[in-house]
Design an enzyme around this catalytic site. Sequence first.
Site, PDB file in Angstrom:
ATOM      1  N   GLY A  56      21.786 -22.217  33.399  1.00  0.00           N
ATOM      2  CA  GLY A  56      23.049 -21.666  32.922  1.00  0.00           C
ATOM      3  C   GLY A  56      24.181 -22.550  33.362  1.00  0.00           C
ATOM      4  N   CYS A  83      16.670 -24.394  37.519  1.00  0.00           N
ATOM      5  CA  CYS A  83      18.060 -24.823  37.710  1.00  0.00           C
ATOM      6  C   CYS A  83      18.920 -23.652  38.212  1.00  0.00           C
ATOM      7  CB  CYS A  83      18.579 -25.420  36.410  1.00  0.00           C
ATOM      8  SG  CYS A  83      20.068 -26.371  36.631  1.00  0.00           S
ATOM      9  N   TYR A  84      19.826 -23.110  37.399  1.00  0.00           N
ATOM     10  CA  TYR A  84      20.628 -21.955  37.829  1.00  0.00           C
ATOM     11  C   TYR A  84      19.723 -20.820  38.305  1.00  0.00           C
ATOM     12  CZ  TYR A  84      24.199 -18.283  37.550  1.00  0.00           C
ATOM     13  OH  TYR A  84      25.056 -17.256  37.844  1.00  0.00           O
ATOM     14  N   HIS A 170      14.866 -29.655  34.628  1.00  0.00           N
ATOM     15  CA  HIS A 170      14.522 -28.933  33.390  1.00  0.00           C
ATOM     16  C   HIS A 170      13.157 -29.367  32.848  1.00  0.00           C
ATOM     17  CE1 HIS A 170      18.283 -26.765  32.731  1.00  0.00           C
ATOM     18  NE2 HIS A 170      18.818 -27.775  33.404  1.00  0.00           N
ATOM     19  N   GLU A 172      11.605 -27.995  30.440  1.00  0.00           N
ATOM     20  CA  GLU A 172      11.468 -27.639  29.026  1.00  0.00           C
ATOM     21  C   GLU A 172      11.931 -28.736  28.075  1.00  0.00           C
ATOM     22  OE1 GLU A 172      13.581 -26.503  31.203  1.00  0.00           O
ATOM     23  OE2 GLU A 172      15.494 -25.861  30.354  1.00  0.00           O
ATOM     24  N   SER A 224      14.102 -14.767  -2.204  1.00  0.00           N
ATOM     25  CA  SER A 224      15.026 -15.818  -2.653  1.00  0.00           C
ATOM     26  C   SER A 224      14.282 -17.085  -3.027  1.00  0.00           C
ATOM     27  CB  SER A 224      16.008 -16.141  -1.530  1.00  0.00           C
ATOM     28  OG  SER A 224      15.327 -16.814  -0.474  1.00  0.00           O
ATOM     29  N   GLY A 225      13.032 -17.180  -2.594  1.00  0.00           N
ATOM     30  CA  GLY A 225      12.312 -18.433  -2.807  1.00  0.00           C
ATOM     31  C   GLY A 225      12.396 -19.338  -1.584  1.00  0.00           C
ATOM     32  N   GLY A 226      13.213 -18.946  -0.588  1.00  0.00           N
ATOM     33  CA  GLY A 226      13.280 -19.696   0.673  1.00  0.00           C
ATOM     34  C   GLY A 226      12.082 -19.358   1.552  1.00  0.00           C
ATOM     35  N   VAL A 227      11.943 -20.101   2.650  1.00  0.00           N
ATOM     36  CA  VAL A 227      10.754 -19.950   3.498  1.00  0.00           C
ATOM     37  C   VAL A 227      10.656 -18.532   4.089  1.00  0.00           C
ATOM     38  CG1 VAL A 227       9.579 -20.811   5.568  1.00  0.00           C
ATOM     39  CG2 VAL A 227      10.857 -22.390   4.109  1.00  0.00           C
ATOM     40  N   ASP A 228      11.763 -18.026   4.631  1.00  0.00           N
ATOM     41  CA  ASP A 228      11.688 -16.772   5.385  1.00  0.00           C
ATOM     42  C   ASP A 228      11.318 -15.582   4.503  1.00  0.00           C
ATOM     43  OD1 ASP A 228      12.647 -18.568   7.162  1.00  0.00           O
ATOM     44  OD2 ASP A 228      14.635 -17.688   7.342  1.00  0.00           O
ATOM     45  N   SER A 229      12.026 -15.420   3.385  1.00  0.00           N
ATOM     46  CA  SER A 229      11.721 -14.252   2.548  1.00  0.00           C
ATOM     47  C   SER A 229      10.355 -14.429   1.886  1.00  0.00           C
ATOM     48  CB  SER A 229      12.820 -14.012   1.507  1.00  0.00           C
ATOM     49  OG  SER A 229      12.872 -15.040   0.552  1.00  0.00           O
ATOM     50  N   LYS A 370      11.233 -20.449  13.566  1.00  0.00           N
ATOM     51  CA  LYS A 370      11.021 -20.999  12.223  1.00  0.00           C
ATOM     52  C   LYS A 370       9.666 -21.697  12.059  1.00  0.00           C
ATOM     53  CE  LYS A 370      13.157 -21.926   8.236  1.00  0.00           C
ATOM     54  NZ  LYS A 370      14.116 -21.053   7.553  1.00  0.00           N
TER      55      LYS A 370
END
Length: 514
Positions: A56, A83-84, A170, A172, A224-229, A370
């Site tokens: 943080g 870290c923090y 870090h 990560e 919508s034709g997008g990945v998520d929907s 995603k």
Amino acid sequence: METNERIVILDFGSQYTQVIARRVREFHVFSEILPHTTAAADLAARRPNGIILSGGPASVYAPNAPQVDPRVFALGIPVLGICYGMQLIAKNLGGKVHQSTHREYGRGTLTVKSAGKLFARLPRRLEIWNSHGDKLIRAPKGFKAVAVTDSAPFAAIEDADRQLYGIQFHPEVAHTPRGREILGNFVTGICRCTGAWTMASFIDRAVADIRAQVGKERVILGLSGGVDSSVAAALIHQAVGRQLTCIYVDNGLMRANETASVKRIFANGLGLKLVVADAGAGFLRKLRGVTEPERKRKIIGAEFIRVFERAKKSVGTAQFLGQGTLYPDIIESVSIDGNPAALIKSHHNVGGLPKNMKFKLVEPLKQLFKDEVRAVGEALGLPQEMVWRQPFPGPGLAVRCLGEITAEKLNILRAADAIIIEEMKRSGWYYKVWQSFAVLLPVRSVGVMGDERTYDYTIALRCVDSQDAMTADWTRLPHDLLAKISNRVINEVRGVNRMALDISSKPPATIEWE
Ligand code: XMP
């Protein structure tokens, strides 16, 4: 295989919190991010195998510094402070943190003095990435320093009996090359997770959950034709089959062949119930004479909702609304001194549904990032062109057709865009970049074709690299690819006699032109 294993990450406002969650999941262990204000009892109720305290930006002694419920350290659940997070361990358990006026940034070398479980199977010297101001100068009672750097005598500490661990650097980030193994040692070695959370186990459980939630009721979903929907639709369809109806609004602002490919993949391929609202003419009518970008967006947003509502009536009564909400959409961002970690752009909700619709929501992807959604899409058998497609804005080509939108200009834009997509795919660049598309500029210029003078439009090529669309840089595409695209667009698309390359980064420009 079913698993309830999980690691909880308490968020203290680090820009890397989501990266930690992603890394943990690479070990096939479910991870969730919770606000740092979560009480120890609530944490314990989720029965995590381990807890990670994120980094943080604050100093632990600052007046408004985010704090941790100190009872977290007495739950008997392993804790790793990064870290923090490590400084919080020290502050709460009796160590001493030295406040510094400057931050130590950059690469360093860690010397491991005692490998223990955290540094098991790792070399004694490790390249690490630092980004901290304060540092530990005395470990709390029961802790020992297990690694040092030139400037930090307590770069990593542990109390193996209480299973409490802290690291100053870090693990990560990519600049700590063996960081993944350090996190792996915590997740699998110390927290004893077996790693049974896979996409296949996720799908099994999601299907069972959707069936339990929906019962015999009907679900509608705006596709919508997008990945998520698309992935949400495929997953809900797998669970409840023809109890799901998808509504696809063709607003006339789609790319070439978009509507046909949605029909092919979903109605023909998956056998999903699909209602296509063919509303292009209505959108164009409402947009006639409108040039101001924000007005375009507002008109499109309102018209989308109207068309969707009308199409919904033809479906009959549904109690549930399916949505492709993702994890980053729902993580509460931590506000430290009024600076939330993630800024939300309101205009990016254009093309969505209002929040107050009277439905119960089915959001099977809301715990996924995603790339995990893409993996689910692949596991469900969606084609690569759908799963790996580039983002496309809700208002569609309207924000790429500058000035007034007309059917003629949209056709020109669509034809140019299709050539760009084709050449990007053919050269292997399409899947390497964030977005690549055509923009039609509302100016005409003089050219010559054969013996004739032309007076036609200019197409700009916008191609960017980005991680999250918050910042972006223009892609250095090879000159021969640019030449090929420009040649084809100018020769094949009537109404275009010039091409320009957009060489602006975001900020100060944005990815879309409107
Ligand atoms: P900008 O132009 O703000 O875009 O740099 C950042 C990313 O968001 C996409 N975008 C949208 N997506 N509805 C969406 O669903 C919208 O209204 C919208 N506007 C921009 C854009 O394509 C880029 O990936």
